[in-house]
Enzyme design. Structure first.
Site, PDB file in Angstrom:
ATOM      1  N   GLN A 126      10.177 -22.561  11.236  1.00 21.40           N
ATOM      2  CA  GLN A 126      11.171 -21.977  12.144  1.00 21.40           C
ATOM      3  C   GLN A 126      12.161 -23.050  12.570  1.00 21.40           C
ATOM      4  O   GLN A 126      11.772 -24.049  13.176  1.00 21.40           O
ATOM      5  CB  GLN A 126      10.480 -21.379  13.370  1.00 21.40           C
ATOM      6  CG  GLN A 126      11.445 -20.737  14.362  1.00 21.40           C
ATOM      7  CD  GLN A 126      10.724 -20.170  15.588  1.00 21.40           C
ATOM      8  OE1 GLN A 126       9.580 -20.524  15.844  1.00 21.40           O
ATOM      9  NE2 GLN A 126      11.373 -19.300  16.334  1.00 21.40           N
ATOM     10  N   SER A 129      14.948 -24.442  17.790  1.00 14.97           N
ATOM     11  CA  SER A 129      15.212 -25.386  18.873  1.00 14.97           C
ATOM     12  C   SER A 129      15.887 -26.663  18.367  1.00 14.97           C
ATOM     13  O   SER A 129      15.640 -27.121  17.247  1.00 14.97           O
ATOM     14  CB  SER A 129      13.905 -25.765  19.580  1.00 14.97           C
ATOM     15  OG  SER A 129      13.335 -24.647  20.221  1.00 14.97           O
ATOM     16  N   GLU A 244       7.837 -12.177  18.647  1.00 13.02           N
ATOM     17  CA  GLU A 244       6.979 -13.345  18.874  1.00 13.02           C
ATOM     18  C   GLU A 244       6.157 -13.165  20.144  1.00 13.02           C
ATOM     19  O   GLU A 244       5.009 -13.601  20.218  1.00 13.02           O
ATOM     20  CB  GLU A 244       7.839 -14.607  18.961  1.00 13.02           C
ATOM     21  CG  GLU A 244       7.039 -15.882  19.153  1.00 13.02           C
ATOM     22  CD  GLU A 244       7.926 -17.102  19.357  1.00 13.02           C
ATOM     23  OE1 GLU A 244       7.379 -18.221  19.362  1.00 13.02           O
ATOM     24  OE2 GLU A 244       9.144 -16.942  19.530  1.00 13.02           O
TER      25      GLU A 244
END
Length: 383
Positions: A126, A129, A244
């Site tokens: 992923q 961030s 999520e």
């Protein structure tokens, strides 16, 4: 209070329990039950066992491996997996990019990626961030600039969990810096073996290597690996993060950890203060389980219920509380251990400190608990 299932759902629960305890290798389940770290190969093997039985991605569309289950059956599947010590299907594949591609991907992307994603033939990472874009994700600066049919990506992602194993990474990038920040974000699928992609490890406070930085230096990405349309990334990200947070209250795993602690530290249960802490945690976990069932009952349309924020908040708090109790009961015996010490000599007491330290993350990932309180205040309390 006893929860009584219908005969159909009770039979479903027993079928799940039988499969998880008989078909997933005992060595893998023991690793989970004893709080040791799973290897890459164990995670892959477990998910492939589930996928062969159609149990890896039941929430996906049926044409891509999903099951036509009720929300309660999905809840039971999730709880029985945790109870049996079966590793949950890799979240980046099963709960994040899989549903995203099923919802927003082109037919070519679905055919190329979804079967391999369900079977963990591709390990997804992923790329969300960044150093200055965590809770304020819309401030991300990783850029993607059109160059012919390709996109050229430059920037940095951080806290990429298990990125050292990643084959591909679904990445939010800024494709239009001139518009409102949310409107200028898109999602690209990037092959992590591409020239210019570098993964750098981050050592955590518990001594383990779980997260990473990922750097992109003039990485060329074919145009057909854009998910959806340019500028649709923020909509996709909200969809992904909503998925999520569903199932982020690990009631089964936390109950299992507390039950195991009662066995491992049985000699300390004569202390009335210890018994009181255990009883309080058991009551709180029961309340959380009932709340989870209420959320399930009101999520029949498949959309995340606002109360999923309560599950995230309380679930992470109780995870941390059980790990704190384990640390207190372990005492000085918890000091001489590292997260990567999975030797037989590293018993529960020596794993207590790394587990306690590692679970500080539970109140941050998936939207920090502070963010969850804001969601609760707006969407549930109307403040």
């Amino acid at each position: 209070m006893q929860l009584e299932l219908s005969p159909t759902d009770a039979d479903f629960r027993m079928r799940m329990r039988e499969f998880f305890t008989s078909q997933v290798p005992q060595e893998i389940r023991d690793t989970v039950l004893e709080g040791r770290h799973l290897t890459h190969d164990q995670i892959v093997e477990s998910q492939r066992v589930l996928n062969a039985e159609g149990l890896a991605v039941p929430h996906w569309p049926t044409e891509w491996g999903g099951q036509d289950w009720t929300e309660l059956q999905r809840h039971l599947w999730h709880e029985e997996m945790q109870r049996a010590g079966v590793p949950l299907p890799l979240a980046f594949n099963a709960s994040m990019i899989g549903p995203v591609l099923a919802q927003f991907g082109s037919q070519e992307q679905k055919k190329r990626f979804l079967p391999a994603t369900a079977n963990l033939d591709i390990w997804w990472s992923q790329g969300f961030s960044e150093p200055d874009a965590g809770s304020d994700l819309a401030s991300l600066r990783t850029s993607a600039v059109r160059d012919g049919d390709d996109w050229v990506v430059n920037g940095q992602k951080t806290w990429t969990t298990l990125g050292q194993y990643g084959d591909w990474i679904f990445t939010l990038v800024r494709t239009d810096p001139e518009v409102k920040k949310q409107a200028g974000i898109s999602m690209l699928l990037i092959d992590m073996t591409s020239p210019g992609v570098e993964v750098r490890p981050i050592e955590l406070i518990d001594g383990g290597h779980e997260v990473n930085e990922v750097w992109f230096s003039d990485v060329r990405v074919p145009g057909d690996l854009l998910v959806g349309e340019p500028g649709q990334g923020w909509t996709i990200a909200k969809f992904l993060l909503g998925n999520e947070r569903v199932g982020v209250a690990p009631v089964g795993a936390t109950k299992r950890a507390l039950a195991r602690l009662k066995v491992e530290a049985a000699d300390q249960l004569d202390d009335p203060l210890v018994r009181a802490r255990v009883a309080e945690l058991e009551n709180d976990l029961l309340a959380l389980e009932l709340t989870a069932l209420r959320v399930v009952a009101h999520s029949s349309d498949g959309a995340p219920h606002p109360a999923s924020s309560i599950l995230k908040l309380r679930g992470s708090e109780l995870q941390q509380a059980v790990s704190e109790l384990a640390l207190d009961l372990a005492g000085p015996a918890s000091l001489a251990a590292r997260a990567d010490d999975d030797s037989p000599q590293a018993g529960w007491a020596r794993r207590a400190a790394p587990t306690y330290l590692n679970l500080r993350k539970a109140s941050i990932y998936g939207g920090s608990n502070e963010v969850q309180r804001q969601i609760i205040s707006r969407t549930i309390l109307g403040l």
